[in-house]
Write a protein that holds these residues in place. Structure first.
Motif, PDB file in Angstrom:
ATOM      1  N   SER A  47     -89.009  14.284  35.368  1.00 59.89           N
ATOM      2  CA  SER A  47     -89.081  16.795  35.666  1.00 59.89           C
ATOM      3  C   SER A  47     -88.250  16.674  35.477  1.00 59.89           C
ATOM      4  N   ASP A  48     -86.470  15.737  36.014  1.00 61.65           N
ATOM      5  CA  ASP A  48     -85.331  16.350  35.360  1.00 61.65           C
ATOM      6  C   ASP A  48     -84.843  16.263  37.082  1.00 61.65           C
ATOM      7  N   ARG A  55     -80.846   9.237  40.586  1.00 69.58           N
ATOM      8  CA  ARG A  55     -81.105  10.501  40.862  1.00 69.58           C
ATOM      9  C   ARG A  55     -81.186  10.774  42.387  1.00 69.58           C
ATOM     10  N   ASP A  92     -85.375  21.992  41.084  1.00 70.80           N
ATOM     11  CA  ASP A  92     -84.439  21.221  40.272  1.00 70.80           C
ATOM     12  C   ASP A  92     -83.499  20.276  41.519  1.00 70.80           C
ATOM     13  N   ASN A 122     -82.751   4.995  38.160  1.00 71.73           N
ATOM     14  CA  ASN A 122     -82.023   6.092  37.871  1.00 71.73           C
ATOM     15  C   ASN A 122     -81.254   7.062  38.086  1.00 71.73           C
TER      16      ASN A 122
END
Length: 498
Positions: free
Chosen positions: A299-300, A330, A268, A328
Motif C-alpha cells: 500500500s506504499d 519502509r 501514508d 523495502n
C-alpha cells in the motif's frame, strides 16, 4: 540603589544548612545576585569577613574563601585598608534598574490571541506532579528510581567529558554534526542488539523521541497526508500531528498490537510501537510484524517504529525490531535512552534512509543545530565503558521483580483487571470496573498518597472509555507496591459501590 544595602544582612543573605551547596558557594551566589540586583552600592565596602561571618554564623575562613573567589572572578576589587568593593567593570553594559520601569501603555498591547496560529496549551497532555517523590505510592510511568541510577559511573563520564582535551573537541561549533563517538556506540552497540544494521550516515541524534517525531511531522506531513495512529496510543504523537494540516486516522489495537486490516491502506504514514504497545504494553508477534511490513509495501505506507523500552526485556529470546525485518526501506526507526539512563537527559536517535536523514539534519540545524555536545560525549563514554549495559541488566532484574509483585497484588485485590507484560517494560495497563471513572479515581487516590495515570487521554475518540488507567512501577520501591495496590483497590471498591 543604596537603600537595600543598608538592610540587615539577614534580609539580604539567607544560608540554608540543608542545601546541596556548600556555605561558601551559597555566599558567593548570593553576593553575585545582590550585585546584579543593584543591592550593593559601588561606593560602599562589603562587610568585613569577620563581621559577615559573625552575622551569618559561619567560620570566618568560609567568608574569606568566598570573597577571594569573587575577587578572582572579577566581581570584587580589593582596596588597601578599605576592604572589598563591587568591581564597576562587572556592571558595564548592564541595563540600569530605572530603565526597566517604563510605564506600560495598555492601549498599545498586542492581541496575542489573534496572532497565535496554533495553541498547544489547549491540547490534552499527560500531567505528572513535580513533587511525585513525596507520594508514598508513585505508580506513575516514565520516572526514574534514583536508587537505581549509577551515580558514580555517570559522574565519571561527565567529569571525563569536561577534560581539557574533551572540551577542545566538543566546545567548537559542530554546525549540524553529532559526536562521532556517540554515533559509533549507537551504530556498533545499541542498534545491533535490536538486529538493526545500518551505516553511520543513517543515524541522527535527537533530543528524545518527541524531537524526532516533531522533525518527521514537520518534514513529511502536509494537507494531503494521512497519519495512522494506534488507538489507544501515544499522546505526544497525536498532539504533534494535530499541529500539522495532516489528517489523523485511528487504527485498532488488540492483544497482538496494531491490527493489520484495510484501514492501513488509507494511510501514508503509520506510527507503531511493536515492542511495547503504548499504552497497553502488548507485544506484536513476529507473524504480525511480517504481515504489517508486507501490507505497508503493498500500500506504499511508511512505518515509524518507536522502539521505546526495548532494552527492558524479560524474555531471553527477544523479538527483533520491525526495522530489522524491513527489506523495502519502509521503516523509520526511533529510540531513546530516556527509559534506561535518565528521562531528564533527553537523548534519543533516529535511523532512516540517507536522503531522509540528510534533510532531517538540515531541519534540525534550523531548530537547535544539534543536541548539546558535552551531553553527547558523556553519554558516549557511558555507553563505551559498558556502564549502560550494566545499568540495563540491573533495571531488567529489578523491573522483572516489581512486575511480578504488582501482578500478584493486582490478581489479589483487582482480579482480571490486567495481563502481565510478557516481553518487558515498566507499567501495567489496567481496566477497572465498567462504572469506574479513572479521572475521578486519580483525584481520590492522590489524597491517600497514590499516583496513577487515567487512560482516557490515550484514546482518539471524543467519547473515550474512562475506566482504564496505567500503573508504572519504575519509580516505586518493591515494598510499597503491594500495600499501594491494596489501598487503591479499596478506594475503587468504595467508588463503584456508591
Amino acid at each position: 540603589m543604596g537603600y537595600s544595602w543598608y538592610m540587615s544582612i539577614h534580609q539580604l543573605f539567607h544560608l540554608n544548612p540543608n542545601s546541596d551547596l556548600s556555605l561558601q558557594k551559597q555566599i558567593r551566589e548570593q553576593v553575585v545576585a545582590a550585585i546584579n540586583n543593584d543591592q550593593i552600592p559601588l561606593d560602599k565596602p562589603l562587610p568585613s569577613s569577620r563581621n559577615l561571618s559573625k552575622q551569618l554564623h559561619v567560620a570566618r575562613n568560609t567568608v574569606i574563601l568566598a570573597y577571594d573567589h569573587l575577587l578572582n572572578d572579577g566581581y570584587l576589587v580589593a582596596r588597601q585598608r578599605s576592604g572589598y568593593f563591587v568591581n564597576p567593570d562587572i556592571l558595564q553594559g548592564k541595563v540600569k534598574s530605572d530603565d526597566r520601569l517604563k510605564p506600560v501603555i495598555s492601549e498599545a498591547l498586542p492581541d496575542w490571541q489573534q496572532r497565535l496560529k496554533s495553541k498547544p496549551t489547549t491540547q490534552h497532555n499527560i500531567s505528572k506532579p513535580l513533587d511525585w517523590r513525596k507520594y508514598p505510592y508513585p505508580f506513575i510511568y516514565g520516572q526514574l528510581d534514583s536508587e537505581l541510577f549509577p551515580t558514580n559511573n555517570w559522574r565519571e563520564c561527565c567529569r571525563d567529558a569536561v577534560s581539557v582535551s574533551a572540551i577542545k573537541d566538543w566546545a567548537v561549533d559542530h554546525f549540524d554534526h553529532d559526536d562521532p563517538l556517540l554515533i559509533e556506540q549507537i551504530h556498533k552497540r545499541l542498534l545491533p542488539r535490536r538486529g538493526v544494521w545500518v551505516d553511520p550516515e543513517q543515524i541522527l541524534v535527537t533530543v528524545g523521541a518527541q524531537h524526532a517525531l516533531y522533525l518527521l511531522a514537520r518534514l513529511l506531513l502536509d494537507s494531503k497526508s494521512v497519519m495512522g495512529l494506534e488507538d489507544p496510543g501515544y499522546v505526544d504523537i497525536r498532539n504533534i500531528v494535530s499541529l500539522t494540516p495532516a489528517s489523523l486516522k485511528p487504527l485498532g489495537v488488540d492483544e497482538k498490537g496494531l491490527v493489520v486490516d484495510p484501514k492501513i491502506d488509507e494511510c501514508d504514514f503509520i506510527y507503531v510501537t511493536p515492542s511495547h504497545q503504548s499504552p497497553t504494553t502488548v507485544t506484536m508477534p513476529i507473524e504480525r510484524r511480517y504481515e504489517l511490513l508486507q501490507r505497508a509495501a503493498d500500500s506504499d505506507v511508511i512505518l515509524i517504529e518507536d522502539d521505546y523500552e526495548s532494552e527492558i526485556n524479560y524474555d531471553t529470546n527477544p523479538l527483533p525490531a520491525l526495522k530489522s525485518l524491513d527489506k523495502n526501506d519502509r521503516v523509520i526507526y526511533l529510540s531513546s535512552l530516556s527509559k534506561t539512563l535518565a528521562p531528564g537527559l533527553r537523548m534519543g536517535y533516529m535511523v532512516g534512509p540517507v536522503e531522509l536523514i540528510q534533510e532531517l539534519r538540515a531541519l534540525r540545524r534550523l531548530m537547535l543545530r544539534h543536541p548539546a555536545a558535552n551531553n553527547q560525549r558523556s553519554v558516549a563514554l557511558f555507553l563505551a565503558r559498558g556502564y549502560h549495559d550494566t545499568l540495563v541488566r540491573n533495571l531488567v532484574h529489578t523491573y522483572r521483580e516489581r512486575c511480578h509483585i504488582m501482578k500478584e497484588a493486582l490478581d489479589k485485590y483487582l482480579p482480571n483487571s490486567a495481563q502481565r507484560p510478557t516481553y518487558g517494560g515498566s507499567s501495567y495497563w489496567v481496566k477497572g470496573p465498567d462504572n469506574l471513572d479513572a479521572r475521578e479515581l486519580k483525584q481520590r487516590v492522590a489524597e491517600e498518597g497514590i499516583l496513577i495515570e487515567p487512560g482516557d487521554i490515550h484514546f482518539l475518540s471524543d467519547a473515550p472509555p474512562v475506566n482504564f488507567f496505567r500503573l508504572g512501577f519504575s519509580s516505586i520501591s518493591d515494598e510499597q507496591i503491594e500495600p499501594g495496590i491494596k489501598k487503591l483497590a479499596e478506594i475503587i471498591n468504595q467508588m463503584v459501590e456508591l
